[in-house]
Design a protein around this motif. Sequence first.
Motif, PDB file in Angstrom:
ATOM      1  N   ASN A 168     -11.927   6.433  -3.650  1.00 30.74           N
ATOM      2  CA  ASN A 168     -12.941   6.363  -2.602  1.00 30.74           C
ATOM      3  C   ASN A 168     -13.930   5.257  -2.971  1.00 30.74           C
ATOM      4  OD1 ASN A 168     -15.537   6.853  -1.274  1.00 30.74           O
ATOM      5  ND2 ASN A 168     -14.573   8.701  -0.488  1.00 30.74           N
ATOM      6  N   TYR A 169     -14.034   4.260  -2.129  1.00 31.09           N
ATOM      7  CA  TYR A 169     -14.868   3.096  -2.432  1.00 31.09           C
ATOM      8  C   TYR A 169     -16.240   3.157  -1.758  1.00 31.09           C
ATOM      9  CZ  TYR A 169     -10.249   1.625  -3.835  1.00 31.09           C
ATOM     10  OH  TYR A 169      -9.014   1.578  -4.412  1.00 31.09           O
ATOM     11  N   PHE A 170     -16.599   4.308  -1.240  1.00 32.57           N
ATOM     12  CA  PHE A 170     -17.830   4.440  -0.474  1.00 32.57           C
ATOM     13  C   PHE A 170     -18.824   5.421  -1.085  1.00 32.57           C
ATOM     14  CE2 PHE A 170     -14.336   3.194   2.197  1.00 32.57           C
ATOM     15  CZ  PHE A 170     -14.823   2.032   2.770  1.00 32.57           C
ATOM     16  N   LEU A 171     -18.370   6.273  -1.988  1.00 32.67           N
ATOM     17  CA  LEU A 171     -19.236   7.254  -2.637  1.00 32.67           C
ATOM     18  C   LEU A 171     -20.333   6.575  -3.443  1.00 32.67           C
ATOM     19  CD1 LEU A 171     -16.655   9.820  -4.002  1.00 32.67           C
ATOM     20  CD2 LEU A 171     -18.578  10.376  -2.532  1.00 32.67           C
ATOM     21  N   GLU A 172     -21.484   7.223  -3.483  1.00 32.50           N
ATOM     22  CA  GLU A 172     -22.604   6.718  -4.284  1.00 32.50           C
ATOM     23  C   GLU A 172     -23.000   7.679  -5.398  1.00 32.50           C
ATOM     24  OE1 GLU A 172     -25.666   5.924  -1.416  1.00 32.50           O
ATOM     25  OE2 GLU A 172     -24.480   4.360  -0.436  1.00 32.50           O
ATOM     26  N   SER A 173     -22.759   8.982  -5.194  1.00 33.35           N
ATOM     27  CA  SER A 173     -23.173   9.966  -6.189  1.00 33.35           C
ATOM     28  C   SER A 173     -22.262  11.182  -6.130  1.00 33.35           C
ATOM     29  CB  SER A 173     -24.622  10.388  -5.920  1.00 33.35           C
ATOM     30  OG  SER A 173     -25.000  11.440  -6.774  1.00 33.35           O
ATOM     31  N   VAL A 174     -21.738  11.566  -7.294  1.00 36.39           N
ATOM     32  CA  VAL A 174     -20.982  12.805  -7.445  1.00 36.39           C
ATOM     33  C   VAL A 174     -21.476  13.448  -8.730  1.00 36.39           C
ATOM     34  CG1 VAL A 174     -18.719  13.864  -7.802  1.00 36.39           C
ATOM     35  CG2 VAL A 174     -18.938  11.912  -6.256  1.00 36.39           C
ATOM     36  N   ILE A 175     -21.912  14.687  -8.632  1.00 33.03           N
ATOM     37  CA  ILE A 175     -22.448  15.374  -9.801  1.00 33.03           C
ATOM     38  C   ILE A 175     -21.653  16.649 -10.022  1.00 33.03           C
ATOM     39  CG2 ILE A 175     -24.470  16.446 -10.852  1.00 33.03           C
ATOM     40  CD1 ILE A 175     -26.181  14.583  -9.079  1.00 33.03           C
ATOM     41  N   ILE A 176     -21.103  16.762 -11.250  1.00 32.53           N
ATOM     42  CA  ILE A 176     -20.363  17.963 -11.638  1.00 32.53           C
ATOM     43  C   ILE A 176     -21.077  18.610 -12.822  1.00 32.53           C
ATOM     44  CG2 ILE A 176     -18.171  17.120 -10.743  1.00 32.53           C
ATOM     45  CD1 ILE A 176     -17.349  16.434 -13.639  1.00 32.53           C
ATOM     46  N   ASP A 177     -20.466  19.637 -13.364  1.00 37.13           N
ATOM     47  CA  ASP A 177     -21.052  20.393 -14.469  1.00 37.13           C
ATOM     48  C   ASP A 177     -21.226  19.564 -15.723  1.00 37.13           C
ATOM     49  OD1 ASP A 177     -22.108  22.872 -14.749  1.00 37.13           O
ATOM     50  OD2 ASP A 177     -20.212  23.921 -14.951  1.00 37.13           O
ATOM     51  N   ARG A 185     -19.114  10.714 -16.856  1.00 33.94           N
ATOM     52  CA  ARG A 185     -19.333   9.295 -17.168  1.00 33.94           C
ATOM     53  C   ARG A 185     -18.277   8.408 -16.488  1.00 33.94           C
ATOM     54  NH1 ARG A 185     -21.036  11.784 -21.801  1.00 33.94           N
ATOM     55  NH2 ARG A 185     -19.048  11.648 -22.881  1.00 33.94           N
ATOM     56  N   LYS A 186     -17.049   8.876 -16.451  1.00 33.17           N
ATOM     57  CA  LYS A 186     -15.991   8.113 -15.764  1.00 33.17           C
ATOM     58  C   LYS A 186     -16.255   8.068 -14.261  1.00 33.17           C
ATOM     59  CE  LYS A 186     -12.443   8.983 -19.215  1.00 33.17           C
ATOM     60  NZ  LYS A 186     -11.188   9.687 -19.525  1.00 33.17           N
ATOM     61  N   ILE A 187     -16.681   9.189 -13.705  1.00 30.27           N
ATOM     62  CA  ILE A 187     -17.042   9.227 -12.285  1.00 30.27           C
ATOM     63  C   ILE A 187     -18.162   8.232 -12.025  1.00 30.27           C
ATOM     64  CG2 ILE A 187     -18.194  10.636 -10.522  1.00 30.27           C
ATOM     65  CD1 ILE A 187     -16.532  13.039 -11.571  1.00 30.27           C
ATOM     66  N   ASP A 188     -19.176   8.263 -12.859  1.00 27.28           N
ATOM     67  CA  ASP A 188     -20.309   7.341 -12.699  1.00 27.28           C
ATOM     68  C   ASP A 188     -19.864   5.885 -12.768  1.00 27.28           C
ATOM     69  OD1 ASP A 188     -21.957   9.538 -12.458  1.00 27.28           O
ATOM     70  OD2 ASP A 188     -22.689   9.452 -14.536  1.00 27.28           O
ATOM     71  N   PHE A 189     -18.905   5.583 -13.641  1.00 23.34           N
ATOM     72  CA  PHE A 189     -18.378   4.231 -13.757  1.00 23.34           C
ATOM     73  C   PHE A 189     -17.752   3.782 -12.443  1.00 23.34           C
ATOM     74  CE2 PHE A 189     -14.618   1.544 -14.463  1.00 23.34           C
ATOM     75  CZ  PHE A 189     -15.244   0.426 -14.959  1.00 23.34           C
ATOM     76  N   TYR A 190     -16.910   4.633 -11.848  1.00 23.53           N
ATOM     77  CA  TYR A 190     -16.272   4.277 -10.581  1.00 23.53           C
ATOM     78  C   TYR A 190     -17.308   4.145  -9.454  1.00 23.53           C
ATOM     79  CZ  TYR A 190     -11.667   4.623 -12.575  1.00 23.53           C
ATOM     80  OH  TYR A 190     -10.553   4.399 -13.333  1.00 23.53           O
ATOM     81  N   LEU A 192     -20.332   3.071  -9.820  1.00 19.30           N
ATOM     82  CA  LEU A 192     -20.978   1.773 -10.012  1.00 19.30           C
ATOM     83  C   LEU A 192     -20.167   0.649  -9.394  1.00 19.30           C
ATOM     84  CD1 LEU A 192     -22.351   1.870 -13.669  1.00 19.30           C
ATOM     85  CD2 LEU A 192     -23.656   1.588 -11.568  1.00 19.30           C
ATOM     86  N   LEU A 193     -18.866   0.774  -9.443  1.00 19.36           N
ATOM     87  CA  LEU A 193     -17.996  -0.252  -8.846  1.00 19.36           C
ATOM     88  C   LEU A 193     -18.134  -0.294  -7.323  1.00 19.36           C
ATOM     89  CD1 LEU A 193     -14.738   0.297 -10.949  1.00 19.36           C
ATOM     90  CD2 LEU A 193     -16.491  -1.475 -11.252  1.00 19.36           C
ATOM     91  N   ASN A 194     -18.570   0.824  -6.740  1.00 19.33           N
ATOM     92  CA  ASN A 194     -18.735   0.885  -5.278  1.00 19.33           C
ATOM     93  C   ASN A 194     -19.972   0.144  -4.788  1.00 19.33           C
ATOM     94  OD1 ASN A 194     -16.455   2.451  -5.206  1.00 19.33           O
ATOM     95  ND2 ASN A 194     -17.528   4.373  -4.830  1.00 19.33           N
TER      96      ASN A 194
END
Length: 195
Positions: A168-177, A185-190, A192-194
């Motif tokens: 998904n190239y449109f997400l800005e924020s996903v927060i998990i446990d 951290r990997k989610i945050d990296f992706y 940032l690419l968006n």
Amino acid sequence: VGSDGCRWLSEIMLKENTALETLDLQKNRIGDNGAKYLAQGLRNNDALKYLKLENNKIGNDGAMEFGQCFIYKKERNTTTGRTTTILEELALSKNSIQDDGVMALARGITESDCLKEIYLDRNQISDDGIEYIAKMLTKTRHVKKLQLKYNPFTRKGAKRLLEGVERNYFLESVIIDHHYGDIQRKIDFYLLLNK
């Protein structure tokens, strides 16, 4: 407010009101019947942008009603040629929503074209529910923010969510446990690419 108050809101405010943009009913014990009434009212309301229903015990049935509401609005728009505004933010944290409710909600969100923020913290979403959310993320361009903290999904579910985020190239924020800090951290990296 309870479910009777939601019936009134549905019949009067949501169906006839074109100015109401925010409805905050946190901690009102509306239950699944109240959610049903609100979802019915939302079907014909094109003004409400923010619906906050945290801690209301709407459960799976309530989540399913909102999923159906999004599908109904999409079908109505296709049939009539109308373009309508629907919710931009849906807050359903602390509502005992489980995987079946998430499945219906994810299907409806996929049909929606306006919902930008989804809050599902502190529900009962397991790996199966995360699978539905991950699939939804691969099909939507409008969702920008998703919160899933304090749900009982495992590391396997968190990894599956990461796969959905990667596509998904449109997400800005996903927060998990916080238990899955390496995956966060990997989610945050992706994300940032968006940008």
